[in-house]
Design a protein around this motif. Structure first.
Motif, PDB file in Angstrom:
ATOM      1  N   THR A  72      33.789  30.764  47.382  1.00  8.98           N
ATOM      2  CA  THR A  72      33.773  31.183  45.984  1.00  8.98           C
ATOM      3  C   THR A  72      35.187  31.473  45.507  1.00  8.98           C
ATOM      4  O   THR A  72      36.010  31.972  46.258  1.00  8.98           O
ATOM      5  CB  THR A  72      32.901  32.447  45.837  1.00  8.98           C
ATOM      6  OG1 THR A  72      31.602  32.164  46.375  1.00  8.98           O
ATOM      7  CG2 THR A  72      32.743  32.865  44.395  1.00  8.98           C
ATOM      8  N   VAL A  73      35.459  31.156  44.257  1.00  7.10           N
ATOM      9  CA  VAL A  73      36.722  31.528  43.622  1.00  7.10           C
ATOM     10  C   VAL A  73      36.445  32.782  42.816  1.00  7.10           C
ATOM     11  O   VAL A  73      35.510  32.830  42.018  1.00  7.10           O
ATOM     12  CB  VAL A  73      37.255  30.387  42.732  1.00  7.10           C
ATOM     13  CG1 VAL A  73      38.514  30.820  41.997  1.00  7.10           C
ATOM     14  CG2 VAL A  73      37.516  29.140  43.571  1.00  7.10           C
ATOM     15  N   LEU A  74      37.265  33.824  43.074  1.00  2.69           N
ATOM     16  CA  LEU A  74      37.077  35.126  42.434  1.00  2.69           C
ATOM     17  C   LEU A  74      38.394  35.623  41.858  1.00  2.69           C
ATOM     18  O   LEU A  74      39.463  35.302  42.374  1.00  2.69           O
ATOM     19  CB  LEU A  74      36.618  36.169  43.468  1.00  2.69           C
ATOM     20  CG  LEU A  74      35.449  35.819  44.349  1.00  2.69           C
ATOM     21  CD1 LEU A  74      35.860  35.722  45.783  1.00  2.69           C
ATOM     22  CD2 LEU A  74      34.399  36.872  44.194  1.00  2.69           C
ATOM     23  N   ALA A  75      38.289  36.468  40.833  1.00  2.00           N
ATOM     24  CA  ALA A  75      39.483  37.129  40.305  1.00  2.00           C
ATOM     25  C   ALA A  75      40.021  38.072  41.371  1.00  2.00           C
ATOM     26  O   ALA A  75      39.264  38.765  42.049  1.00  2.00           O
ATOM     27  CB  ALA A  75      39.131  37.898  39.038  1.00  2.00           C
ATOM     28  N   ALA A  76      41.324  38.099  41.530  1.00  2.00           N
ATOM     29  CA  ALA A  76      41.956  38.967  42.523  1.00  2.00           C
ATOM     30  C   ALA A  76      41.740  40.433  42.156  1.00  2.00           C
ATOM     31  O   ALA A  76      41.788  40.796  40.983  1.00  2.00           O
ATOM     32  CB  ALA A  76      43.450  38.678  42.586  1.00  2.00           C
ATOM     33  N   ALA A 118      47.830  35.196  44.312  1.00  2.00           N
ATOM     34  CA  ALA A 118      47.465  34.441  43.121  1.00  2.00           C
ATOM     35  C   ALA A 118      46.442  35.223  42.300  1.00  2.00           C
ATOM     36  O   ALA A 118      45.813  36.156  42.791  1.00  2.00           O
ATOM     37  CB  ALA A 118      46.875  33.096  43.545  1.00  2.00           C
ATOM     38  N   THR A 119      46.274  34.838  41.068  1.00  2.00           N
ATOM     39  CA  THR A 119      45.319  35.488  40.180  1.00  2.00           C
ATOM     40  C   THR A 119      43.890  35.278  40.659  1.00  2.00           C
ATOM     41  O   THR A 119      43.045  36.145  40.490  1.00  2.00           O
ATOM     42  CB  THR A 119      45.463  34.919  38.754  1.00  2.00           C
ATOM     43  OG1 THR A 119      46.839  35.016  38.383  1.00  2.00           O
ATOM     44  CG2 THR A 119      44.638  35.684  37.765  1.00  2.00           C
ATOM     45  N   TRP A 120      43.635  34.111  41.250  1.00  2.00           N
ATOM     46  CA  TRP A 120      42.311  33.805  41.790  1.00  2.00           C
ATOM     47  C   TRP A 120      42.408  33.731  43.305  1.00  2.00           C
ATOM     48  O   TRP A 120      43.389  33.255  43.858  1.00  2.00           O
ATOM     49  CB  TRP A 120      41.804  32.475  41.270  1.00  2.00           C
ATOM     50  CG  TRP A 120      41.389  32.478  39.834  1.00  2.00           C
ATOM     51  CD1 TRP A 120      41.232  33.551  39.006  1.00  2.00           C
ATOM     52  CD2 TRP A 120      41.070  31.338  39.048  1.00  2.00           C
ATOM     53  NE1 TRP A 120      40.833  33.139  37.771  1.00  2.00           N
ATOM     54  CE2 TRP A 120      40.724  31.783  37.762  1.00  2.00           C
ATOM     55  CE3 TRP A 120      41.038  29.986  39.307  1.00  2.00           C
ATOM     56  CZ2 TRP A 120      40.351  30.928  36.743  1.00  2.00           C
ATOM     57  CZ3 TRP A 120      40.669  29.123  38.285  1.00  2.00           C
ATOM     58  CH2 TRP A 120      40.324  29.595  37.017  1.00  2.00           C
ATOM     59  N   HIS A 121      41.347  34.184  43.969  1.00  2.00           N
ATOM     60  CA  HIS A 121      41.248  34.090  45.421  1.00  2.00           C
ATOM     61  C   HIS A 121      40.118  33.137  45.790  1.00  2.00           C
ATOM     62  O   HIS A 121      39.082  33.126  45.129  1.00  2.00           O
ATOM     63  CB  HIS A 121      40.939  35.451  46.033  1.00  2.00           C
ATOM     64  CG  HIS A 121      42.093  36.397  45.999  1.00  2.00           C
ATOM     65  ND1 HIS A 121      42.039  37.630  46.581  1.00  2.00           N
ATOM     66  CD2 HIS A 121      43.333  36.282  45.476  1.00  2.00           C
ATOM     67  CE1 HIS A 121      43.194  38.242  46.405  1.00  2.00           C
ATOM     68  NE2 HIS A 121      43.995  37.448  45.733  1.00  2.00           N
ATOM     69  N   VAL A 122      40.330  32.363  46.836  1.00  2.00           N
ATOM     70  CA  VAL A 122      39.302  31.480  47.379  1.00  2.00           C
ATOM     71  C   VAL A 122      38.833  32.126  48.681  1.00  2.00           C
ATOM     72  O   VAL A 122      39.595  32.236  49.633  1.00  2.00           O
ATOM     73  CB  VAL A 122      39.852  30.063  47.637  1.00  2.00           C
ATOM     74  CG1 VAL A 122      38.754  29.167  48.202  1.00  2.00           C
ATOM     75  CG2 VAL A 122      40.445  29.469  46.365  1.00  2.00           C
ATOM     76  N   LYS A 123      37.578  32.584  48.694  1.00  2.00           N
ATOM     77  CA  LYS A 123      37.029  33.311  49.843  1.00  2.00           C
ATOM     78  C   LYS A 123      35.569  32.924  50.042  1.00  2.00           C
ATOM     79  O   LYS A 123      34.938  32.356  49.157  1.00  2.00           O
ATOM     80  CB  LYS A 123      37.102  34.834  49.630  1.00  2.00           C
ATOM     81  CG  LYS A 123      38.481  35.369  49.307  1.00  2.00           C
ATOM     82  CD  LYS A 123      39.424  35.267  50.467  1.00  2.00           C
ATOM     83  CE  LYS A 123      40.805  35.799  50.075  1.00  2.00           C
ATOM     84  NZ  LYS A 123      41.816  35.479  51.041  1.00  2.00           N
ATOM     85  N   ASP A 129      31.742  40.386  38.451  1.00  2.00           N
ATOM     86  CA  ASP A 129      32.040  39.741  37.167  1.00  2.00           C
ATOM     87  C   ASP A 129      33.350  38.956  37.197  1.00  2.00           C
ATOM     88  O   ASP A 129      33.700  38.289  36.237  1.00  2.00           O
ATOM     89  CB  ASP A 129      32.003  40.738  36.013  1.00  2.00           C
ATOM     90  CG  ASP A 129      33.071  41.812  36.098  1.00  2.00           C
ATOM     91  OD1 ASP A 129      33.898  41.804  37.031  1.00  2.00           O
ATOM     92  OD2 ASP A 129      33.075  42.694  35.218  1.00  2.00           O
ATOM     93  N   GLY A 130      34.062  39.001  38.339  1.00  2.00           N
ATOM     94  CA  GLY A 130      35.260  38.206  38.516  1.00  2.00           C
ATOM     95  C   GLY A 130      34.995  36.852  39.157  1.00  2.00           C
ATOM     96  O   GLY A 130      35.923  36.090  39.412  1.00  2.00           O
TER      97      GLY A 130
END
Length: 145
Positions: free
Chosen positions: A58-62, A74-79, A126-127
């Motif tokens: 999932t890509v989430l807001a940091a 980064a502003t987005w995290h891939v986890k 919500d991110g």
């Protein structure tokens, strides 16, 4: 309207629909190795938080703490999402309760290098930007192991 103009209208509508449902994300860092590598370019389908399932990349807001200068995240995290609201909190995740709080998800990298919920606690649901669909371009493997 001629067939060329009609084709342009249809093509424009397809592009707009794709931009609303799909986003291209560049993977930065080694936290998802070996599944994803630094420099990979991935296609992500936009999803609402309630559509995310355990085990999905999932890509989430940091989290706010991750944007501190010492992390340079980064502003987005891939986890990978490993726990949803109400699930038991996985070992090593700093949460003052035994269940994942409402409005949160626990997300971890496949590689224990780098920050994730073990560092910052749960991510805000919500991110959620979306979930991984496929790799568009392959990056280079890390040599720092």
């Amino acid at each position: 309207m001629g067939w060329k103009a009609g084709a342009l209208v249809v093509a424009g509508a397809v592009v707009l629909a794709a931009r609303r449902t799909l986003v291209v994300v560049n993977v930065s860092g080694t936290s998802m190795e070996p599944t994803l590598r630094n420099g990979d370019r991935i296609l992500v389908r936009r999803r609402r938080p309630e559509q995310v399932r355990r085990g999905e990349i999932t890509v989430l807001a940091a989290p706010e703490a991750a944007t501190a200068p010492e992390w340079q995240c980064a502003t987005w995290h891939v986890k990978r999402v490993v726990a949803l609201p109400g699930d038991p909190v996985p070992a090593g995740v700093p949460v003052p309760a035994d269940r994942v709080p409402a409005g949160s998800v626990v997300a971890l990298g496949d590689n224990d290098v780098g920050g994730d919920s073990r560092t910052w606690g749960p991510y805000r649901a919500d991110g959620v930007v979306g979930t991984y669909v496929l790799r568009l371009r392959t990056g280079t493997p890390s040599r720092t192991r």
